[in-house]
Motif scaffolding. Sequence first.
Motif, PDB file in Angstrom:
ATOM      1  N   ARG A  25       0.825  -1.207   0.000  1.00 10.52           N
ATOM      2  CA  ARG A  25       0.000   0.000   0.000  1.00 10.52           C
ATOM      3  C   ARG A  25       0.865   1.267   0.000  1.00 10.52           C
ATOM      4  NH1 ARG A  25      -4.740   1.965   2.674  1.00 10.52           N
ATOM      5  NH2 ARG A  25      -4.816   4.211   2.245  1.00 10.52           N
ATOM      6  N   THR A  26       1.846   1.290   0.908  1.00 15.69           N
ATOM      7  CA  THR A  26       2.650   2.499   1.052  1.00 15.69           C
ATOM      8  C   THR A  26       3.461   2.757  -0.214  1.00 15.69           C
ATOM      9  OG1 THR A  26       2.784   2.031   3.407  1.00 15.69           O
ATOM     10  CG2 THR A  26       4.376   3.613   2.539  1.00 15.69           C
ATOM     11  N   LEU A  27       4.059   1.698  -0.746  1.00 11.99           N
ATOM     12  CA  LEU A  27       4.863   1.869  -1.958  1.00 11.99           C
ATOM     13  C   LEU A  27       4.009   2.326  -3.132  1.00 11.99           C
ATOM     14  CD1 LEU A  27       7.430  -1.016  -2.475  1.00 11.99           C
ATOM     15  CD2 LEU A  27       7.859   1.444  -2.455  1.00 11.99           C
ATOM     16  N   HIS A  28       2.852   1.690  -3.292  1.00 17.49           N
ATOM     17  CA  HIS A  28       2.010   2.049  -4.436  1.00 17.49           C
ATOM     18  C   HIS A  28       1.500   3.487  -4.302  1.00 17.49           C
ATOM     19  CE1 HIS A  28      -0.551   1.429  -7.908  1.00 17.49           C
ATOM     20  NE2 HIS A  28      -1.570   1.930  -7.218  1.00 17.49           N
ATOM     21  N   ASP A  29       1.129   3.887  -3.079  1.00 16.59           N
ATOM     22  CA  ASP A  29       0.642   5.254  -2.889  1.00 16.59           C
ATOM     23  C   ASP A  29       1.735   6.276  -3.234  1.00 16.59           C
ATOM     24  OD1 ASP A  29      -1.822   4.402  -2.104  1.00 16.59           O
ATOM     25  OD2 ASP A  29      -1.589   4.878   0.027  1.00 16.59           O
ATOM     26  N   LEU A  30       2.974   5.961  -2.839  1.00 15.54           N
ATOM     27  CA  LEU A  30       4.053   6.924  -3.043  1.00 15.54           C
ATOM     28  C   LEU A  30       4.669   6.825  -4.428  1.00 15.54           C
ATOM     29  CD1 LEU A  30       5.875   6.566   0.410  1.00 15.54           C
ATOM     30  CD2 LEU A  30       4.486   8.491  -0.371  1.00 15.54           C
ATOM     31  N   ARG A  31       4.650   5.614  -4.985  1.00 10.09           N
ATOM     32  CA  ARG A  31       5.337   5.396  -6.268  1.00 10.09           C
ATOM     33  C   ARG A  31       4.456   4.555  -7.192  1.00 10.09           C
ATOM     34  NH1 ARG A  31      10.961   5.439  -6.545  1.00 10.09           N
ATOM     35  NH2 ARG A  31      10.577   4.807  -8.689  1.00 10.09           N
ATOM     36  N   ASP A  33       4.407   4.406 -10.128  1.00  8.27           N
ATOM     37  CA  ASP A  33       5.139   3.932 -11.321  1.00  8.27           C
ATOM     38  C   ASP A  33       5.719   2.525 -11.111  1.00  8.27           C
ATOM     39  OD1 ASP A  33       6.854   5.382  -9.373  1.00  8.27           O
ATOM     40  OD2 ASP A  33       8.483   4.686 -10.668  1.00  8.27           O
ATOM     41  N   LEU A  34       5.849   2.076  -9.892  1.00  6.99           N
ATOM     42  CA  LEU A  34       6.503   0.789  -9.646  1.00  6.99           C
ATOM     43  C   LEU A  34       5.550  -0.382  -9.896  1.00  6.99           C
ATOM     44  CD1 LEU A  34       8.438   1.556  -6.304  1.00  6.99           C
ATOM     45  CD2 LEU A  34       9.361   1.523  -8.642  1.00  6.99           C
ATOM     46  N   ARG A  35       6.077  -1.423 -10.509  1.00  3.76           N
ATOM     47  CA  ARG A  35       5.285  -2.658 -10.686  1.00  3.76           C
ATOM     48  C   ARG A  35       5.476  -3.504  -9.423  1.00  3.76           C
ATOM     49  NH1 ARG A  35       8.606  -4.723 -15.497  1.00  3.76           N
ATOM     50  NH2 ARG A  35      10.106  -3.822 -14.053  1.00  3.76           N
ATOM     51  N   ILE A  36       4.383  -3.730  -8.703  1.00  2.00           N
ATOM     52  CA  ILE A  36       4.462  -4.430  -7.417  1.00  2.00           C
ATOM     53  C   ILE A  36       3.599  -5.685  -7.495  1.00  2.00           C
ATOM     54  CG2 ILE A  36       4.027  -4.235  -4.922  1.00  2.00           C
ATOM     55  CD1 ILE A  36       4.114  -1.129  -5.347  1.00  2.00           C
ATOM     56  N   ALA A  37       4.135  -6.810  -7.044  1.00  2.00           N
ATOM     57  CA  ALA A  37       3.339  -8.048  -6.972  1.00  2.00           C
ATOM     58  C   ALA A  37       3.443  -8.617  -5.565  1.00  2.00           C
ATOM     59  CB  ALA A  37       3.834  -9.069  -7.991  1.00  2.00           C
ATOM     60  N   VAL A  38       2.303  -9.074  -5.046  1.00  2.00           N
ATOM     61  CA  VAL A  38       2.264  -9.715  -3.727  1.00  2.00           C
ATOM     62  C   VAL A  38       2.025 -11.208  -3.951  1.00  2.00           C
ATOM     63  CG1 VAL A  38       1.073  -9.837  -1.503  1.00  2.00           C
ATOM     64  CG2 VAL A  38       1.326  -7.616  -2.660  1.00  2.00           C
ATOM     65  N   THR A 507      13.111   2.147 -16.601  1.00  2.00           N
ATOM     66  CA  THR A 507      12.758   2.548 -17.964  1.00  2.00           C
ATOM     67  C   THR A 507      12.056   1.367 -18.627  1.00  2.00           C
ATOM     68  OG1 THR A 507      14.883   1.772 -18.727  1.00  2.00           O
ATOM     69  CG2 THR A 507      14.743   4.087 -18.141  1.00  2.00           C
ATOM     70  N   PRO A 508      11.347   1.603 -19.751  1.00  6.03           N
ATOM     71  CA  PRO A 508      10.612   0.493 -20.361  1.00  6.03           C
ATOM     72  C   PRO A 508      11.504  -0.699 -20.703  1.00  6.03           C
ATOM     73  CG  PRO A 508       9.970   2.589 -21.327  1.00  6.03           C
ATOM     74  CD  PRO A 508      11.107   2.879 -20.404  1.00  6.03           C
ATOM     75  N   ASP A 509      12.806  -0.469 -20.947  1.00  5.63           N
ATOM     76  CA  ASP A 509      13.662  -1.619 -21.270  1.00  5.63           C
ATOM     77  C   ASP A 509      14.181  -2.313 -20.008  1.00  5.63           C
ATOM     78  OD1 ASP A 509      15.521   0.094 -20.282  1.00  5.63           O
ATOM     79  OD2 ASP A 509      16.726   0.251 -22.108  1.00  5.63           O
TER      80      ASP A 509
END
Length: 514
Positions: A25-31, A33-38, A507-509
């Motif tokens: 939650r905290t990471l997604h709220d702040l960033r 842009d990051l791809r996060i998987a639980v 970056t996309p790459d």
Amino acid sequence: MNGRYPAAVDVAVVGSGPAGAAWARTLHDLRPDLRIAVFEVGPVLSDPPGDHVKNIADPEARRRAQRASEGPEADLGAADPAATVDGRRGRAGTFLVGEGFAAGGTGLPVGAMSSNVGGMGAHWTCACPRPGGSERIGFVDDLDALLDEGERLLGVSAQALANAPLAGDVRRVLGSALDGDRPADRRVQPMPLAVRRDSNGGLHWSGPSVVFGDVLRTGVALLPETLVTRVRRSPSGAVQGVSVRDLRDDTVADVGARVVVAAADALRTPQLLFASGIRPTALGRYLNDQPQVLLAVRLADDLLAGVPVPAADDPTVVSRGSGVSWVPFDDDRHPFHGQVMQMDASPVPRPDLPADRPGAYVGLGWFTAKDVRPQDRVEFSETAVDGYGMPAPSVHHTLTALDEQRIAAAEEAITTAGRALGTVIDERPIRLPAGSSLHYQGTTRMGREDDGTSVCDVHGEVWDVPGLFVAGNGVIPTETACNPTLTAVALAVGGARHVAKTLATSTPDGKDTP
Ligand code: FAD
């Protein structure tokens, strides 16, 4: 190739209990842009995922959800109140540590875990006291701000049940017996609970679904029934990702990740590190379970007199509306954490009590801090495996002479509190078997520096393993008597904020921006 899993994410979180949820939650709220998987080894029990099972109204459906949380081996699931494992009994929604439960000392005969989306956080009692005095971690500079955020994420309120029948009277009587010259924040008070009142007045208990908020809908991927078997690293030792096993079809996959957060509970986070060949000296050590004593008390008649007996067809009125009173830990006056709740609402049932009007009995539970020592530990086998095929744990855990003194003092303190409230029913306080607290701590403890007595730094990053973070009760290094989840969530927020600030944008790459 297993199509369920992405080839790579930025952050892989292992475990979907309160600690893993707070990281995501905290990471997604702040960033965003990051791809996060639980990744979570257990199944989804509810919609939204990670809701507390107490919110499931139908008892049969709730029972099914509890059973589904009880791990890989049916014979270790002990949620059936009649079922025991070698004479040991677990709590609904949990399953017991296997045969290594007492490899040294008394071990943890009722040491337990939960495997489900939400972890133990879908089954907990929701008590969220703040640590006080020596319970606090002195080197976490922003601890109070983190605890504030932990309370916000968990939806903690001391008021939701403060005006429940009998609660005010119980607090008044306990306060005049025990408050003395305590500072205001350490006086007897309503227990802060992770619960809120719905618009229709019903209660909604917080599970990790509350901590996740919207993020499972807005970008964080949840991958249930997925065992993380290993943290993968580059030859230089930095984190590269995780290896997983899909429990639905028994296939395996590797998922790249720049950061891995192991939030897999205090017994299985060290297991995952061990399985990955990451074995700092302190791993699994300093294991501590808070000793706990219980006492049942029949409230004095003058306390009960003001509270009407509920109608016969409304037997739940006391349990639904009952508060939980808190007698806080205080180093000088009361080095115990006390909670008092109506027996009708207690998670530890007492069918032995004589029949009486609803609300007549309260249960007192006093926790003490364990004398924390490196030799109390969970170890893992190089050859034997648990029900998931992970290294089998063996638990070494012994009460010391100091522990015995603390427990005796807790028995005295709980008896004083009980006598203030009415007639003590039990001849003497009941000592619960080791493991009963369900608050295991210390196995991946944080430290100020890497001196061999800790596993991670103040952000949870494992010493010498860049990109690998640990989270949950295992990181708490202090001797605590209070329930740990709020603190674990607060520390998870601290770790996630640190990563949000320091992790470069991909970056996309797939390359990091400079
Ligand atoms: P967990 O909630 O245990 O979650 C860890 C998750 O990791 C689990 O879902 C597990 O399946 C998953 N996992 C493990 N290994 C792997 C792997 N290799 N791969 C993928 N997934 C994995 N605490 C309090 O503070 N107050 C209370 O009042 C309280 N009451 C409780 C009452 C009960 C009945 C129970 C059972 C617990 C109680 N607790 C209480 C304890 C509280 O639930 C825990 O402190 C809290 O859930 C810990 O959060 P966590 O995220 O660290 O671990």
